[in-house]
Design a protein around this motif. Sequence first.
Motif, PDB file in Angstrom:
ATOM      1  N   TYR A 119       1.215  10.898  15.929  1.00  0.00           N
ATOM      2  CA  TYR A 119       2.431  11.131  15.151  1.00  0.00           C
ATOM      3  C   TYR A 119       3.056  12.433  15.619  1.00  0.00           C
ATOM      4  O   TYR A 119       2.373  13.385  15.969  1.00  0.00           O
ATOM      5  CB  TYR A 119       2.121  11.252  13.658  1.00  0.00           C
ATOM      6  N   TYR A 175      -8.375   1.983  14.825  1.00  0.00           N
ATOM      7  CA  TYR A 175      -7.042   2.201  15.377  1.00  0.00           C
ATOM      8  C   TYR A 175      -6.807   3.699  15.523  1.00  0.00           C
ATOM      9  O   TYR A 175      -7.271   4.497  14.704  1.00  0.00           O
ATOM     10  CB  TYR A 175      -5.972   1.592  14.464  1.00  0.00           C
ATOM     11  N   LEU A 213      -5.781  12.841   2.821  1.00  0.00           N
ATOM     12  CA  LEU A 213      -5.465  11.831   1.817  1.00  0.00           C
ATOM     13  C   LEU A 213      -5.908  12.282   0.430  1.00  0.00           C
ATOM     14  O   LEU A 213      -7.058  12.682   0.235  1.00  0.00           O
ATOM     15  CB  LEU A 213      -6.155  10.512   2.190  1.00  0.00           C
ATOM     16  N   TYR A 256      -3.416   0.186  -3.709  1.00  0.00           N
ATOM     17  CA  TYR A 256      -3.394  -1.083  -2.987  1.00  0.00           C
ATOM     18  C   TYR A 256      -2.750  -2.184  -3.818  1.00  0.00           C
ATOM     19  O   TYR A 256      -2.936  -3.374  -3.539  1.00  0.00           O
ATOM     20  CB  TYR A 256      -4.804  -1.478  -2.521  1.00  0.00           C
ATOM     21  N   TYR A 288       0.822  -1.198   0.000  1.00  0.00           N
ATOM     22  CA  TYR A 288       0.000   0.000   0.000  1.00  0.00           C
ATOM     23  C   TYR A 288       0.863   1.257   0.000  1.00  0.00           C
ATOM     24  O   TYR A 288       1.840   1.370   0.744  1.00  0.00           O
ATOM     25  CB  TYR A 288      -0.904   0.021   1.234  1.00  0.00           C
ATOM     26  N   ARG A 291      -7.916   5.474  12.155  1.00  0.00           N
ATOM     27  CA  ARG A 291      -8.098   4.635  10.987  1.00  0.00           C
ATOM     28  C   ARG A 291      -9.059   3.502  11.314  1.00  0.00           C
ATOM     29  O   ARG A 291      -8.933   2.854  12.347  1.00  0.00           O
ATOM     30  CB  ARG A 291      -6.788   4.040  10.479  1.00  0.00           C
ATOM     31  N   ALA A 339      -3.395  -3.884   4.775  1.00  0.00           N
ATOM     32  CA  ALA A 339      -4.499  -3.072   5.264  1.00  0.00           C
ATOM     33  C   ALA A 339      -4.760  -3.449   6.716  1.00  0.00           C
ATOM     34  O   ALA A 339      -4.072  -4.255   7.306  1.00  0.00           O
ATOM     35  CB  ALA A 339      -5.732  -3.309   4.415  1.00  0.00           C
ATOM     36  N   GLY A 340      -5.774  -2.840   7.289  1.00  0.00           N
ATOM     37  CA  GLY A 340      -6.119  -3.192   8.652  1.00  0.00           C
ATOM     38  C   GLY A 340      -5.221  -2.529   9.669  1.00  0.00           C
ATOM     39  O   GLY A 340      -5.052  -1.322   9.654  1.00  0.00           O
ATOM     40  N   GLU A 341      -4.594  -3.307  10.505  1.00  0.00           N
ATOM     41  CA  GLU A 341      -3.903  -2.721  11.638  1.00  0.00           C
ATOM     42  C   GLU A 341      -2.530  -2.169  11.332  1.00  0.00           C
ATOM     43  O   GLU A 341      -1.922  -1.530  12.183  1.00  0.00           O
ATOM     44  CB  GLU A 341      -3.767  -3.761  12.745  1.00  0.00           C
ATOM     45  N   GLU A 342      -2.050  -2.380  10.144  1.00  0.00           N
ATOM     46  CA  GLU A 342      -0.682  -1.986   9.857  1.00  0.00           C
ATOM     47  C   GLU A 342      -0.492  -0.477   9.913  1.00  0.00           C
ATOM     48  O   GLU A 342      -1.279   0.295   9.383  1.00  0.00           O
ATOM     49  CB  GLU A 342      -0.263  -2.499   8.483  1.00  0.00           C
ATOM     50  N   THR A 343       0.587  -0.066  10.554  1.00  0.00           N
ATOM     51  CA  THR A 343       0.921   1.346  10.671  1.00  0.00           C
ATOM     52  C   THR A 343       1.429   1.880   9.339  1.00  0.00           C
ATOM     53  O   THR A 343       2.101   1.185   8.592  1.00  0.00           O
ATOM     54  CB  THR A 343       2.002   1.513  11.750  1.00  0.00           C
ATOM     55  N   GLN A 344       1.101   3.132   9.051  1.00  0.00           N
ATOM     56  CA  GLN A 344       1.643   3.800   7.878  1.00  0.00           C
ATOM     57  C   GLN A 344       2.927   4.531   8.251  1.00  0.00           C
ATOM     58  O   GLN A 344       2.997   5.195   9.291  1.00  0.00           O
ATOM     59  CB  GLN A 344       0.624   4.784   7.305  1.00  0.00           C
ATOM     60  N   TYR A 345       3.927   4.435   7.387  1.00  0.00           N
ATOM     61  CA  TYR A 345       5.198   5.115   7.571  1.00  0.00           C
ATOM     62  C   TYR A 345       5.370   6.142   6.456  1.00  0.00           C
ATOM     63  O   TYR A 345       5.047   5.875   5.303  1.00  0.00           O
ATOM     64  CB  TYR A 345       6.360   4.117   7.583  1.00  0.00           C
ATOM     65  N   PHE A 346       5.912   7.305   6.850  1.00  0.00           N
ATOM     66  CA  PHE A 346       5.900   8.448   5.948  1.00  0.00           C
ATOM     67  C   PHE A 346       7.271   8.762   5.375  1.00  0.00           C
ATOM     68  O   PHE A 346       8.299   8.577   6.026  1.00  0.00           O
ATOM     69  CB  PHE A 346       5.374   9.681   6.690  1.00  0.00           C
ATOM     70  N   GLY A 399     -11.073  -0.091   9.669  1.00  0.00           N
ATOM     71  CA  GLY A 399     -10.524  -1.313   9.128  1.00  0.00           C
ATOM     72  C   GLY A 399      -9.937  -1.156   7.744  1.00  0.00           C
ATOM     73  O   GLY A 399      -9.194  -2.015   7.279  1.00  0.00           O
ATOM     74  N   TYR A 450       0.432   5.762  -0.362  1.00  0.00           N
ATOM     75  CA  TYR A 450      -0.529   6.839  -0.164  1.00  0.00           C
ATOM     76  C   TYR A 450       0.125   8.184  -0.486  1.00  0.00           C
ATOM     77  O   TYR A 450       1.320   8.366  -0.267  1.00  0.00           O
ATOM     78  CB  TYR A 450      -0.990   6.894   1.302  1.00  0.00           C
ATOM     79  N   TYR A 466      -4.641   6.781  -2.966  1.00  0.00           N
ATOM     80  CA  TYR A 466      -3.837   5.700  -2.454  1.00  0.00           C
ATOM     81  C   TYR A 466      -3.840   4.543  -3.445  1.00  0.00           C
ATOM     82  O   TYR A 466      -4.660   4.492  -4.367  1.00  0.00           O
ATOM     83  CB  TYR A 466      -4.294   5.244  -1.066  1.00  0.00           C
ATOM     84  N   ASN A 499      -7.874   1.529   4.858  1.00  0.00           N
ATOM     85  CA  ASN A 499      -6.521   2.071   4.812  1.00  0.00           C
ATOM     86  C   ASN A 499      -6.425   3.556   5.126  1.00  0.00           C
ATOM     87  O   ASN A 499      -5.339   4.076   5.258  1.00  0.00           O
ATOM     88  CB  ASN A 499      -5.929   1.864   3.421  1.00  0.00           C
TER      89      ASN A 499
END
Lengths: 113, 113
Positions: B37, B33, A45, A50, A31, B95, A97-104, B97, A33, A48, B99
């Motif tokens: 940041y 979630y 946003l 996927y 993913y 967030r 997707a779901g619980e995964e953290t986004q990194y910038f 469920g 964004y 994005y 993205n």
Amino acid sequence: DAGITQSPRHKVTETGTPVTLRCHQTENHRYMYWYRQDPGHGLRLIHYSYGVKDTDKGEVSDGYSVSRSKTEDFLLTLESATSSQTSVYFCAISEVAGEETQYFGPGTRLLVL
Amino acid sequence: AQTVTQSQPEMSVQEAETVTLSCTYDTSESDYYLFWYKQPPSRQMILVIRQEAYKQQNATENRFSVNFQKAAKSFSLKISDSQLGDAAMYFCAYRSGGNKLVFGAGTILRVKS
């Protein structure tokens, strides 16, 4: 730190010109964004992705298009830049997707004159 | 649509003291979630802490902890033993469920020596 780079880091352009911003990742995350950051709004946003060739609109997509032909690259294009698109643009990635953290990524400062 | 509100545009704290940043959100979902940041002057977005809504226990990361009140839809960040390096803009984000991250407008934290 997640391997995310953005180019260019700074750009000044004129109204009506096309602009393309590039986000490149070395994490092989699915993913990706694009956000814009403006005072008083936090980050919003734009689009994005996927997966390769799979993209969707975000909250503020008007005036922007995106493309993703490879897992590692996500391009944001302003077809005809306007002064309202002056902003700081951030790319982010997440593995699932779901619980995964986004990194910038480090951000791109764009000024449209 | 989900919204995130940070009611404190700016906060100040004395070095070594404790400060709490407020965040409230609006959602009809039960599974989601929440994130804090940090954005220092370098503009890099750095994950501070995250909380899963299904977990009753408040998340903690070293000097950073949250007070998650699900019924009140409140998610505050407590920074203990504040350090000069904590000075930054702090963003609360939500967030579901899917993205998409929804950000608050941010709180500028100043640390006085």
